[in-house]
Design a protein around this motif. Structure first.
Motif, PDB file in Angstrom:
ATOM      1  N   ALA A   1       6.557  10.493  -3.579  1.00 31.64           N
ATOM      2  CA  ALA A   1       7.035  11.500  -2.630  1.00 31.64           C
ATOM      3  C   ALA A   1       8.557  11.512  -2.543  1.00 31.64           C
ATOM      4  CB  ALA A   1       6.424  11.243  -1.253  1.00 31.64           C
ATOM      5  N   PHE A   2       9.222  10.367  -2.734  1.00 28.73           N
ATOM      6  CA  PHE A   2      10.678  10.349  -2.606  1.00 28.73           C
ATOM      7  C   PHE A   2      11.365  11.251  -3.629  1.00 28.73           C
ATOM      8  CE2 PHE A   2       9.921   6.469  -5.274  1.00 28.73           C
ATOM      9  CZ  PHE A   2      10.638   6.834  -6.404  1.00 28.73           C
ATOM     10  N   GLU A   3      10.652  11.599  -4.709  1.00 26.92           N
ATOM     11  CA  GLU A   3      11.230  12.500  -5.702  1.00 26.92           C
ATOM     12  C   GLU A   3      11.399  13.914  -5.152  1.00 26.92           C
ATOM     13  OE1 GLU A   3       9.575  11.928  -9.810  1.00 26.92           O
ATOM     14  OE2 GLU A   3       8.242  10.515  -8.776  1.00 26.92           O
TER      15      GLU A   3
ATOM     16  N   SER B   1       6.045   7.132  -0.641  1.00 27.74           N
ATOM     17  CA  SER B   1       5.157   6.880  -1.786  1.00 27.74           C
ATOM     18  C   SER B   1       4.339   8.102  -2.178  1.00 27.74           C
ATOM     19  CB  SER B   1       4.211   5.715  -1.470  1.00 27.74           C
ATOM     20  OG  SER B   1       4.936   4.537  -1.176  1.00 27.74           O
ATOM     21  N   GLY B   2       3.825   8.839  -1.197  1.00 27.85           N
ATOM     22  CA  GLY B   2       2.872   9.906  -1.500  1.00 27.85           C
ATOM     23  C   GLY B   2       1.479   9.322  -1.551  1.00 27.85           C
ATOM     24  N   ASP B   3       0.827   9.415  -2.687  1.00 29.39           N
ATOM     25  CA  ASP B   3      -0.454   8.722  -2.844  1.00 29.39           C
ATOM     26  C   ASP B   3      -0.252   7.229  -2.632  1.00 29.39           C
ATOM     27  OD1 ASP B   3      -2.081  10.902  -3.357  1.00 29.39           O
ATOM     28  OD2 ASP B   3      -1.774  10.816  -5.521  1.00 29.39           O
ATOM     29  N   ALA B   4      -1.264   6.556  -2.088  1.00 25.42           N
ATOM     30  CA  ALA B   4      -1.178   5.112  -1.867  1.00 25.42           C
ATOM     31  C   ALA B   4      -0.827   4.390  -3.159  1.00 25.42           C
ATOM     32  CB  ALA B   4      -2.497   4.594  -1.306  1.00 25.42           C
TER      33      ALA B   4
ATOM     34  N   SER C   1       0.827  -1.213   0.000  1.00 17.79           N
ATOM     35  CA  SER C   1       0.000   0.000   0.000  1.00 17.79           C
ATOM     36  C   SER C   1       0.857   1.257   0.000  1.00 17.79           C
ATOM     37  CB  SER C   1      -0.920   0.028   1.224  1.00 17.79           C
ATOM     38  OG  SER C   1      -1.796  -1.070   1.235  1.00 17.79           O
ATOM     39  N   ARG C   2       1.995   1.192   0.656  1.00 17.64           N
ATOM     40  CA  ARG C   2       2.945   2.299   0.731  1.00 17.64           C
ATOM     41  C   ARG C   2       4.320   1.725   1.052  1.00 17.64           C
ATOM     42  NH1 ARG C   2       0.257   7.129   1.359  1.00 17.64           N
ATOM     43  NH2 ARG C   2      -1.940   6.996   1.947  1.00 17.64           N
ATOM     44  N   ILE C   3       5.349   2.522   0.863  1.00 18.60           N
ATOM     45  CA  ILE C   3       6.685   2.186   1.343  1.00 18.60           C
ATOM     46  C   ILE C   3       7.085   3.287   2.322  1.00 18.60           C
ATOM     47  CG2 ILE C   3       9.077   1.683   0.746  1.00 18.60           C
ATOM     48  CD1 ILE C   3       7.054  -0.338  -0.395  1.00 18.60           C
ATOM     49  N   LEU C   4       7.187   2.916   3.595  1.00 24.88           N
ATOM     50  CA  LEU C   4       7.460   3.878   4.658  1.00 24.88           C
ATOM     51  C   LEU C   4       8.897   3.716   5.156  1.00 24.88           C
ATOM     52  CD1 LEU C   4       4.174   3.391   6.739  1.00 24.88           C
ATOM     53  CD2 LEU C   4       4.581   4.989   4.850  1.00 24.88           C
ATOM     54  N   TRP C   5       9.622   4.824   5.213  1.00 22.31           N
ATOM     55  CA  TRP C   5      10.991   4.844   5.718  1.00 22.31           C
ATOM     56  C   TRP C   5      10.950   5.108   7.220  1.00 22.31           C
ATOM     57  CZ3 TRP C   5      14.409   9.773   5.226  1.00 22.31           C
ATOM     58  CH2 TRP C   5      15.664   9.537   5.815  1.00 22.31           C
TER      59      TRP C   5
END
Length: 400
Positions: free
Chosen positions: A225-227, A157-160, A57-61
């Motif tokens: 979002a990582f961008e 990720s930003g958006d799921a 669903s997401r990649i969370l750091w």
């Protein structure tokens, strides 16, 4: 290479499938957790997981994990982090907090304290604080508290991730894309094997199956979002996308079939396939599932039928389910049928013996994936391992 800790939430019930997927993508120290999967990797692994994971669903750091007693401890742990080294204060933020067995009285107050700590840290180091945007933030910050420990994550990720950017038209109660992809994984379906969704709705199973068949990275048509992070390696990201593009297969007709009883619903599926560029890969037609013929001698039937909420609907479905079972027995001998349902009446009334009943969640909605092996002369019981439901994922997110 520096290794970082990441957490990939997913629909509950798909954790084992996500473990397999992330290991195949090159993640290390992959560990199943409640509602998701922990793993380690460098930033290239983070980029690749966002680009290619069909199930997460997401990649969370993970940027912090500390014991706590009070809200002041949460504030202090957040305040110590090097926020201004990660992103600019011109970006907007949103803080989400979830908890299991947390002794603190108000999660809203905890959320406020995390936001204050982030803003205070920025103000001290840059003289400016980020604004809050709860609708479409640039950066999402996720806090999670259990009985004794506080963990903090920055959402890369930003958006799921289930928002692939290709399904524009939806119908009532749509299935999420990463759940559909996970179900395809659970069934064992492979490209080249006939696949039919006879109640296809807006076509989510079809869209996911085509992307698997053509080896299209699910994140290839969107941004992340990582961008926006200061350490973003644009050259590495460009290389990963080019490598994924080179692995795509030619757009050819696939043995993937969809149908629906209602023309307006089928029009939504047709529009989604067209906008994604997949019209030539999938066969669609308007048909009644009780009357449709199998498009091949064997294959996989995977569908998410309607379920009743009002009394009248329940009565209609009580008549429909036995007829559905009869149609599967008569017309789909040699097929494996998989039905995702949130309706407890279906397994009781369909009059077929399920060889597996896999607990899954479509968002907050508890469902079962029922497996039926259709064989000539009736149903036989097939022993097969079942998956147990996992506890609530605190980091699944709301899809925002």
């Amino acid at each position: 290479m520096t290794l970082y800790n990441f957490f990939a939430p997913c629909p509950r019930g798909l954790e084992p499938a996500l473990v397999t997927e992330l290991e195949a993508l090159g993640a290390s120290s992959v560990l199943r957790s409640d509602g998701g999967v922990q793993f380690q990797g460098g930033w290239s692994d983070c980029y690749r997981a966002n680009l290619e994971s069909r199930i997460a669903s997401r990649i969370l750091w993970q940027v912090a994990s500390e014991p706590y007693v009070t809200e002041a401890d949460v504030y202090a742990a957040t305040r110590r982090l090097l926020w201004s080294q990660w992103f600019n204060p011109t970006l907007t933020i949103r803080v989400n907090v979830a908890a299991i067995k947390c002794p603190l009285r108000s999660l809203d107050f905890v959320t406020l304290r995390i936001k204050d700590a982030v803003c205070d840290a920025f103000r001290e180091t840059t003289g400016r604080r980020p604004d809050v945007n709860t609708v479409q933030p640039d950066m999402r910050i996720h806090g999670f508290l259990d009985a004794r420990r506080f963990s903090l994550y920055l959402d890369t990720s930003g958006d799921a991730l289930f928002k692939r950017g290709i399904r524009k038209n939806t119908v009532a109660a749509p299935i999420r894309e990463n759940l559909a992809a996970g179900i395809l994984h659970l069934t064992g379906w492979k490209p080249g094997v006939p696949l039919l969704d006879p109640m296809c709705g807006s076509g989510t199973f079809l869209l996911e199956a085509v992307q698997v068949a053509l080896n299209i990275a699910p994140g290839s048509g969107r941004h992340f979002a990582f961008e926006k992070l200061k350490n973003f390696d644009a050259q590495q990201w460009k290389q990963l996308k080019e490598e994924a593009l080179a692995r795509q297969r030619p757009l050819l007709r696939q043995p993937i079939f969809g149908s629906d009883l209602y023309g307006d619903i089928l029009a939504a599926a047709r529009a989604n396939l067209a906008e994604a560029g997949f019209s030539d890969a999938v066969s669609l037609k308007q048909a009644n599932v009780l009357e449709i013929a199998a498009p091949a001698p064997s294959g996989f039937l995977i569908t998410n039928p309607p379920y009743g909420v009002r009394i009248g609907e329940q009565q209609q479905l009580a008549e429909f389910y036995p007829r559905l079972g009869d149609a599967l027995k008569k017309k789909f001998s040699g097929w494996s049928a998989y039905i995702l349902t949130a309706d407890p009446l279906l397994p009781k009334l369909i009059r077929l013996t399920a060889s597996r009943r896999i607990p899954l969640f479509n968002g907050a909605l508890e469902c079962r994936l029922l497996e039926y092996k259709m064989v000539a002369g009736g149903m036989r019981r097939v022993k097969s391992p079942s998956l147990s439901p996992s506890s609530t994922s605190a980091l699944e997110g709301d899809g925002a």
